[in-house]
Design a protein around this motif. Sequence first.
Motif, mmCIF file in Angstrom:
data_model
loop_
_atom_site.group_PDB
_atom_site.id
_atom_site.type_symbol
_atom_site.label_atom_id
_atom_site.label_comp_id
_atom_site.label_asym_id
_atom_site.label_seq_id
_atom_site.Cartn_x
_atom_site.Cartn_y
_atom_site.Cartn_z
ATOM 1 N N VAL A 1 -10.180 -10.043 8.187
ATOM 2 C CA VAL A 1 -10.229 -8.835 9.019
ATOM 3 C C VAL A 1 -10.233 -7.585 8.152
ATOM 4 C CG1 VAL A 1 -9.024 -7.504 10.791
ATOM 5 C CG2 VAL A 1 -9.049 -10.010 10.902
ATOM 6 N N ASP A 2 -11.166 -6.688 8.448
ATOM 7 C CA ASP A 2 -11.217 -5.373 7.812
ATOM 8 C C ASP A 2 -10.502 -4.399 8.753
ATOM 9 O OD1 ASP A 2 -11.877 -2.780 6.949
ATOM 10 O OD2 ASP A 2 -13.781 -3.444 6.100
ATOM 11 N N TYR A 3 -9.246 -4.090 8.462
ATOM 12 C CA TYR A 3 -8.444 -3.297 9.388
ATOM 13 C C TYR A 3 -8.923 -1.852 9.478
ATOM 14 C CZ TYR A 3 -5.233 -7.223 9.665
ATOM 15 O OH TYR A 3 -4.681 -8.461 9.892
ATOM 16 N N GLU A 4 -9.468 -1.329 8.404
ATOM 17 C CA GLU A 4 -9.996 0.043 8.455
ATOM 18 C C GLU A 4 -11.204 0.102 9.380
ATOM 19 O OE1 GLU A 4 -8.373 2.567 7.223
ATOM 20 O OE2 GLU A 4 -6.887 1.125 6.549
ATOM 21 N N LYS A 5 -12.021 -0.935 9.338
ATOM 22 C CA LYS A 5 -13.183 -0.974 10.213
ATOM 23 C C LYS A 5 -12.747 -1.080 11.676
ATOM 24 C CE LYS A 5 -16.773 -3.081 8.644
ATOM 25 N NZ LYS A 5 -17.755 -4.139 8.216
ATOM 26 N N GLY B 1 -11.606 3.112 17.780
ATOM 27 C CA GLY B 1 -11.396 4.518 18.090
ATOM 28 C C GLY B 1 -9.950 4.937 18.116
ATOM 29 N N SER B 2 -9.089 4.207 17.394
ATOM 30 C CA SER B 2 -7.681 4.594 17.302
ATOM 31 C C SER B 2 -7.495 5.517 16.098
ATOM 32 C CB SER B 2 -6.792 3.357 17.183
ATOM 33 O OG SER B 2 -7.147 2.584 16.041
ATOM 34 N N GLN B 3 -6.252 5.832 15.767
ATOM 35 C CA GLN B 3 -5.958 6.728 14.659
ATOM 36 C C GLN B 3 -5.046 6.047 13.650
ATOM 37 O OE1 GLN B 3 -4.561 9.979 17.458
ATOM 38 N NE2 GLN B 3 -5.645 11.238 15.967
ATOM 39 N N ARG B 4 -5.270 6.344 12.385
ATOM 40 C CA ARG B 4 -4.375 5.833 11.346
ATOM 41 C C ARG B 4 -3.015 6.506 11.451
ATOM 42 N NH1 ARG B 4 -3.343 2.909 7.997
ATOM 43 N NH2 ARG B 4 -4.241 3.014 5.957
ATOM 44 N N HIS C 1 11.049 2.130 9.959
ATOM 45 C CA HIS C 1 11.149 0.689 9.735
ATOM 46 C C HIS C 1 10.242 0.301 8.560
ATOM 47 C CE1 HIS C 1 10.804 -3.638 10.479
ATOM 48 N NE2 HIS C 1 11.889 -3.523 11.233
ATOM 49 N N PRO C 2 10.658 -0.693 7.745
ATOM 50 C CA PRO C 2 9.813 -1.115 6.618
ATOM 51 C C PRO C 2 8.390 -1.473 7.015
ATOM 52 C CG PRO C 2 11.979 -2.109 6.418
ATOM 53 C CD PRO C 2 11.961 -1.397 7.738
ATOM 54 N N LEU C 3 8.194 -2.034 8.205
ATOM 55 C CA LEU C 3 6.849 -2.412 8.620
ATOM 56 C C LEU C 3 5.963 -1.188 8.861
ATOM 57 C CD1 LEU C 3 7.598 -5.387 11.040
ATOM 58 C CD2 LEU C 3 6.729 -5.486 8.695
ATOM 59 N N ILE C 4 6.573 -0.049 9.155
ATOM 60 C CA ILE C 4 5.821 1.201 9.256
ATOM 61 C C ILE C 4 5.618 1.797 7.877
ATOM 62 C CG2 ILE C 4 5.845 3.555 10.161
ATOM 63 C CD1 ILE C 4 7.372 2.513 12.582
ATOM 64 N N ARG C 5 6.662 1.839 7.084
ATOM 65 C CA ARG C 5 6.565 2.412 5.734
ATOM 66 C C ARG C 5 5.547 1.673 4.878
ATOM 67 N NH1 ARG C 5 12.228 1.704 5.564
ATOM 68 N NH2 ARG C 5 12.004 0.439 3.660
ATOM 69 N N ARG C 6 5.463 0.357 5.052
ATOM 70 C CA ARG C 6 4.569 -0.453 4.224
ATOM 71 C C ARG C 6 3.179 -0.623 4.811
ATOM 72 N NH1 ARG C 6 9.352 -4.919 3.042
ATOM 73 N NH2 ARG C 6 10.682 -3.487 1.855
ATOM 74 N N GLY C 7 2.923 0.023 5.944
ATOM 75 C CA GLY C 7 1.572 0.054 6.489
ATOM 76 C C GLY C 7 1.170 -1.133 7.327
ATOM 77 N N TYR C 8 2.123 -1.971 7.760
ATOM 78 C CA TYR C 8 1.748 -3.090 8.618
ATOM 79 C C TYR C 8 1.590 -2.644 10.066
ATOM 80 C CZ TYR C 8 1.784 -6.467 4.919
ATOM 81 O OH TYR C 8 1.463 -7.156 3.775
ATOM 82 N N PHE C 9 2.358 -1.678 10.499
ATOM 83 C CA PHE C 9 1.998 -0.942 11.717
ATOM 84 C C PHE C 9 1.246 0.282 11.218
ATOM 85 C CE2 PHE C 9 4.860 -3.740 13.832
ATOM 86 C CZ PHE C 9 4.411 -3.768 15.147
ATOM 87 N N TYR C 10 -0.045 0.286 11.426
ATOM 88 C CA TYR C 10 -0.896 1.220 10.690
ATOM 89 C C TYR C 10 -1.797 2.088 11.567
ATOM 90 C CZ TYR C 10 -5.244 -1.387 11.482
ATOM 91 O OH TYR C 10 -6.347 -1.950 12.064
ATOM 92 N N SER C 11 -1.856 1.781 12.845
ATOM 93 C CA SER C 11 -2.773 2.480 13.745
ATOM 94 C C SER C 11 -2.026 2.829 15.026
ATOM 95 C CB SER C 11 -3.981 1.572 14.037
ATOM 96 O OG SER C 11 -4.748 2.054 15.113
ATOM 97 N N CYS D 1 2.071 -3.534 19.621
ATOM 98 C CA CYS D 1 1.328 -4.783 19.767
ATOM 99 C C CYS D 1 0.436 -4.990 18.551
ATOM 100 C CB CYS D 1 0.484 -4.780 21.039
ATOM 101 S SG CYS D 1 -0.773 -3.469 21.095
ATOM 102 N N ALA D 2 -0.069 -6.205 18.408
ATOM 103 C CA ALA D 2 -1.058 -6.462 17.370
ATOM 104 C C ALA D 2 -2.380 -5.808 17.758
ATOM 105 C CB ALA D 2 -1.238 -7.959 17.162
ATOM 106 N N ILE D 3 -3.184 -5.498 16.768
ATOM 107 C CA ILE D 3 -4.425 -4.754 16.990
ATOM 108 C C ILE D 3 -5.385 -5.498 17.910
ATOM 109 C CG2 ILE D 3 -5.501 -5.716 14.902
ATOM 110 C CD1 ILE D 3 -5.944 -2.080 16.091
ATOM 111 N N ASP D 4 -5.272 -6.837 18.004
ATOM 112 C CA ASP D 4 -6.198 -7.593 18.843
ATOM 113 C C ASP D 4 -5.978 -7.357 20.331
ATOM 114 O OD1 ASP D 4 -3.778 -8.946 18.871
ATOM 115 O OD2 ASP D 4 -4.677 -10.940 18.835
#
Length: 390
Positions: free
Chosen positions: A44-48, A54-57, A75-85, A252-255
């Motif tokens: 998966v290309d998450y940037e794509k 049409g969401s935001q980083r 939260h670490p998951l936000i700081r480390r970019g796993y919740f990213y959009s 939620c997950a991006i899917d």
Amino acid sequence: LEDTIFLVKGDSMAETGGDEFARKEEENVEEEFEVDPWTTKGKVDYEKLVVKFGSQRIEESLVARLERVTGRRAHPLIRRGYFYSHRCLDEILDKYERGIPFFLYTGRGPSSDALHFGHLIPFMITKWLQDAFDVPLVIQMTGDEKFLWKDITIDDARRFTRENVRDIIALGFDVRKTFIFSNLDYMGHMYPVVLRIQKALTANQARGAFGFTESCNIGKWAFPAIQAAPSFSSSFPHIFGNRSDIQALIPCAIDQDPYFRITRDIAARFGWPKPALLHSKFFPALQGDSKMSASQANSAIYLTDTPKQIKTKIGGAVSGGRETREEQEKLGAVIEEDIPYQYLEFFLDDDVELQRIHDEYKAGLMMTGEVKAILVRELVRVSSQHQARR
């Protein structure tokens, strides 16, 4: 689905002309990966995905504002970019600062007798959000969805729901402000909202968003309205009374985004607040696939696994380490391909220790076995604590 869920580049169907959202592109552009609410294939290309959905980083400035508003470190998951959009997280922060209420909504589609570690991700961030903002939370258990999509009975769906709810309760949500419900039991209370959504959603829109075909059972066509309904406070009169103006924040997950793009468009038509979203990346499978799956036992580590099972499964995980000690010391690990290190990014809270492992492993000063041993220790700690609470 191939490309059908990637048609929208704006915020919602309304921005592309309603039913035009549902129109499949005439030219079938081949994608290197596939993501929909039920299937994930390829790397998966998450940037794509951000561009196509049409969401935001989630930028550093928004993380800094989140920390300032809540008075606690992100939260670490936000700081480390796993919740990213996200969608409209800034609106939620605006409301919180003005004392305007909102609520949290997340869910689980139960397809096994226990959660695996990947399922923890949205619940971990949801608990952090509930603790930080002190707001109500609703958790939808979609056993009906799993019945419609998988070869299980309704009794199976109920059993999976009951066992998964035990796992969710063990995570420690505020019992005074958390409502966990199964669609199989609560539907009558939500049905007026579900009906309004079903009447507003055309078959073309559902086909375009989810790739439904004439061979799909009719329950699949109807289900998106059921997942959309908890986005609106009027689905919970025993919590919010007759108020329909309270906005939801949905981790939620991006899917899952296709559900809520449609939901946001419908909200605008009804004059209801559009739900805000926080999107996560996927928790990878042990074999290196993009997403861990509960229905593929060998790809997942369950919260009910024993320490021995965890050690065995991690021992077989895809590694970015080299074939021999000499190569590892000379070349170092390929961190981006190393599943055990990626798991540490999710579950090792200590930023300093994580950076040390990263640097030494990449420089060839640590062996793969050492990294796996650290991960096993962390996962056993998490699972042992969880099993005691469960």
